[in-house]
Enzyme design. Sequence first.
Site, PDB file in Angstrom:
ATOM      1  CG  ASP A   1      52.890  21.647  64.647  1.00 28.70           C
ATOM      2  OD1 ASP A   1      52.614  20.557  63.860  1.00 28.70           O
ATOM      3  OD2 ASP A   1      53.740  21.786  65.671  1.00 28.70           O
ATOM      4  CG  HIS A   2      52.574  19.986  58.724  1.00 27.77           C
ATOM      5  ND1 HIS A   2      53.798  20.314  59.188  1.00 27.77           N
ATOM      6  CD2 HIS A   2      52.617  18.695  58.082  1.00 27.77           C
ATOM      7  CE1 HIS A   2      54.357  19.399  58.836  1.00 27.77           C
ATOM      8  NE2 HIS A   2      54.040  18.269  58.249  1.00 27.77           N
TER       9      HIS A   2
ATOM     10  CG  HIS B   1      56.052  18.584  63.511  1.00 29.37           C
ATOM     11  ND1 HIS B   1      55.337  19.793  63.459  1.00 29.37           N
ATOM     12  CD2 HIS B   1      56.776  18.619  62.592  1.00 29.37           C
ATOM     13  CE1 HIS B   1      55.548  20.473  62.210  1.00 29.37           C
ATOM     14  NE2 HIS B   1      56.495  19.689  61.670  1.00 29.37           N
TER      15      HIS B   1
END
Length: 496
Positions: free
Chosen positions: A184-185, A247
């Site tokens: 999950d960036h 996010h």
Amino acid sequence: MPSVDEPFTLIIFGASGDLTRRKLMPALFALYAARTLPEPFAIVGVARTEMSTDEFRRRMRDAIVEFGRVQPPSDIVWERFARTLFYLPGNPKDPELYPRLQRFLEEIERGRSGPENRLFYCATPPSLYDDIVEHLGAARLARGRDGWTRIVVEKPFGQDDDTARALNRQLARVFREEQIYRIDHYLGKETVQNLLVFRFANGIFEPLWNRNHVAHIQITVAESIGVETRGAYYEEAGALRDMMQNHLLQVLCLIAMEPPVTFDAAPVREEKNKVLQAIRPIDRTQVAEVALRGQYGPGFVEGKHVVGYREEKGVARDSRTETYAALKLFVDNWRWAGVPFYLRTGKRLAKRVSEIVIQFRRTPHMIFRRQPTGAGPNHLVLRIQPGEGIALTVAAKVPGPELHLAPVTLDFRYGEVFGGQPPEAYERLLLDAIHGDATLYARGDWVEQAWAILAPVLEAWRESDAPLPVYEAGSWGPPEADTFITGWDGWAWRNP
Ligand code: BG6
């Protein structure tokens, strides 16, 4: 954890795609230029597109020049990096590809001393994940002779709780949990990590970080871009799946979690899971009270006219996909009982901003009631992007003979203090996967639980035929968003 000096090979499935060009390759080059990648290493791109290794190297150089934070400083550095890049054309659905890949890897790794460490990266559309995992297993590529083997799986991780569970099961048939890195960036963003430092390396905020002092919390991830070239993907996803499930819920967990015993994968991920377990389940009949959606119509963004969502390429003219979503959640535990968490995200909003607002309670007794005041209760803003920083708003006396109160902001900006550009999220996360540190990656049950929280909303929105609120591109979302948050005490979204 293996020694950082061990050799490794990174195999990217989907190497001709957007993610590789825009994010992975620029991040790998930045790591290489900073001499942080363990050496020797090799990067093998796999995709259906027919091209030679030379052509792949050329394309990757173009990608780094176009999207990279760090540019090739000289031809010598580039040439050295380019020599580590290889390309193998093939269809990930085809089982024949994998024995070929095995031979290709052996060829590259021949003559290299040290263990056989391999990191597979699924940067393909998710419909290929099952095949990749199954064929890696069948070709005995999921376990190295010696050394480690890991797999990074990109989002979206499933479409709902059932599909996420099925994908976890499929992965578990071939890989052990400690080999699996669900990326999950947002967790790799500097300020998101800083959130943990802010909370757990400073003693003065922790006593305030609870229901006794916090009135509500806002988490905003606003984007000014539209769906760009991803209309077809976005039609299936929508804001809830694209941003909220991953996010925003990740950020919520970092804000709400209890202090982990150490900053290591097991305790951090355990505490985050406890937060999701404590989120009050959404009652299917009350979705309208706790969830709001919208879709952008035409409008102006940064002074330019932009089309509405339904006119975007790849989008149905009567699409009911939400491009804006807001949620009101409660974390039912000792620390947060009764404190609403408002989450919102959307495309084509007024500006690109990701931030968290901790709104504190009013003073218990206001002695300046008769004095004019523009100052409300204190709030703390943790800005994730852009202009990463932390700002605390307090009331102050306006200079002069009268006693007038006004809000002032104590503002700390990372850029001003530390200078330079922070590293990209993918740099940190790729390096962590290479080093075997899963602290900033999602655990399998976290992902399933996150989907389960949203399931009633997904279902209610799918079944409802009520008109979708439309918002003007360049605004802060549907007009209904204003009343969504004004519960009491004059609360409102902070629209910076
Ligand atoms: C991705 C979403 O995960 O995050 C995109 O799929 C979104 O729709 C992007 O634009 C936002 O990331 P960032 O890092 O630009 O905030």
